[in-house]
Design an enzyme around this catalytic site. Structure first.
Site, PDB file in Angstrom:
ATOM      1  N   SER A  29       1.553   3.250   6.311  1.00  0.00           N
ATOM      2  CA  SER A  29       1.784   3.553   4.902  1.00  0.00           C
ATOM      3  C   SER A  29       3.069   4.379   4.740  1.00  0.00           C
ATOM      4  O   SER A  29       4.131   3.946   5.177  1.00  0.00           O
ATOM      5  CB  SER A  29       0.556   4.264   4.326  1.00  0.00           C
ATOM      6  N   ASP A  72      -2.080  -5.598  -1.289  1.00  0.00           N
ATOM      7  CA  ASP A  72      -1.554  -4.242  -1.108  1.00  0.00           C
ATOM      8  C   ASP A  72      -0.340  -4.077  -2.019  1.00  0.00           C
ATOM      9  O   ASP A  72       0.457  -5.006  -2.185  1.00  0.00           O
ATOM     10  CB  ASP A  72      -1.158  -4.071   0.366  1.00  0.00           C
ATOM     11  N   HIS A  81      -4.906  -2.067   0.639  1.00  0.00           N
ATOM     12  CA  HIS A  81      -4.261  -1.041   1.455  1.00  0.00           C
ATOM     13  C   HIS A  81      -5.292  -0.299   2.318  1.00  0.00           C
ATOM     14  O   HIS A  81      -6.323   0.157   1.821  1.00  0.00           O
ATOM     15  CB  HIS A  81      -3.539  -0.045   0.550  1.00  0.00           C
TER      16      HIS A  81
END
Length: 326
Positions: free
Chosen positions: A164, A262, A292
């Site tokens: 991320s 995502d 995500h």
């Protein structure tokens, strides 16, 4: 909000808990960090311990004028005399998290790839905006390279990875920084659902679908906190937002994985395409119906197992000499 029909059936049940995620804004940040820390601790206690991996916490010299940097070192018990190493940047949108955030995944990678993993507890924004977190990671990278002989690490097999925000602005930004400074050669970058593009801040509304887990409002707050300014404008350093880099030549082979629902899917595909154009070897995986962080949300889902297996295989291959394939 994302159409439930787009979500992988095995990932769908976990979405009933997403309403528990706290807001992410300046007023709620302290409370959000506390809630996030409790959630991470609970998950750490629930997932199986990765057997055969030792870990220890210590501090290493920080950047010039900065404090020492806490790191956690994961070492496989059945180690070789000289290990490859992965420097890891944890997730948390620049504003949350720490060494426990990706504890299970980093232990898994150390075992699966028979490598040392050095996870970095970089300073948090907005208290410490760019470049402080990135320079913390670079300081840890320099330490890893400089202490390679003492640690039993092969200097020629050091990779950078992250998840991320840790995978994008930190791992991808750090790889660009290492290329340009020319002090530490990087053999591979492992970017999991990386947060790369500060211009991806279009807010949800009637015509803009919001995303699960990492929402559009979160993204705006996180980029603003990290950059210490409004994102998406002119004059932002490409080390802060890797998507801004005009020249991607000379970067190491790259692995990128992301779910197709995502928020970062499109920017990840764009970055992969630009790496290919720059003649950088790229392995890209896009997982249908995956939001995500799906791998950690539902460990037993088939798509999660496939994602983890692809991640570990790519890391093993990156660390294996061509004359001795896995």
């Amino acid at each position: 909000m994302t159409d439930p029909g787009r979500i992988d059936p095995e990932l769908l049940p976990a979405t009933v808990h997403f309403h528990k995620y706290p807001p992410l804004n300046t007023q709620a940040l302290a409370a959000t960090r506390e809630i996030s820390a409790r959630m991470i601790a609970t998950k750490k206690a629930q997932v199986p311990v990765v057997e055969g991996v030792e870990f220890e916490d210590l501090t290493v010299p920080g950047p010039p004028g900065g404090p020492e940097v806490p790191v956690r070192i994961y070492t496989p018990e059945a180690r070789e005399a000289e290990l490859p190493a992965l420097l890891w940047c944890h997730h948390g949108g620049f504003v949350m998290g720490g060494l426990d955030s990706d504890h299970h995944a980093t232990a898994e990678m150390a075992k699966a790839a028979n490598c040392m993993v050095v996870s970095v507890d970089y300073r948090m924004a907005p208290e410490h905006p760019y470049p402080a977190p990135l320079e913390d990671c670079y300081a840890a990278l320099k330490w890893l390279h400089g202490e390679a002989e003492h640690l039993g690490v092969d200097q020629a097999r050091i990779a950078i990875g992250g998840l991320s925000a840790g995978g994008g602005a930190l791992a991808a930004g750090l790889t660009l920084l290492a290329r340009d400074r020319g002090k530490v050669p990087i053999t591979f970058q492992l970017l999991l659902s990386p947060m790369l593009d500060d211009s991806n801040i279009l807010q949800a509304g009637k015509s803009v679908v919001d995303t699960l887990v990492w929402k559009r409002s979160y993204n705006l707050f996180s980029w603003t906190s990290y950059l210490n300014r409004e994102p998406g404008g002119d004059g932002i350093d490409y080390y802060a937002a890797a998507a801004r880099a005009k020249d991607l030549t000379g970067l190491p082979p790259t692995f990128i994985s992301v779910g197709d629902i995502d928020l970062f899917a499109q920017e990840n595909l764009t970055y992969a395409g630009r790496l290919i154009t720059a003649n950088v070897p790229v392995e890209l995986h896009v997982y249908s119906g995956a939001y995500h962080g799906f791998e950690s949300q539902v460990l037993e889902a088939e798509v999660s197992k496939r994602s983890v297996a692809n991640r570990d295989r790519a890391l093993r291959r990156a660390f294996t000499p061509w004359d001795n394939p896995p």
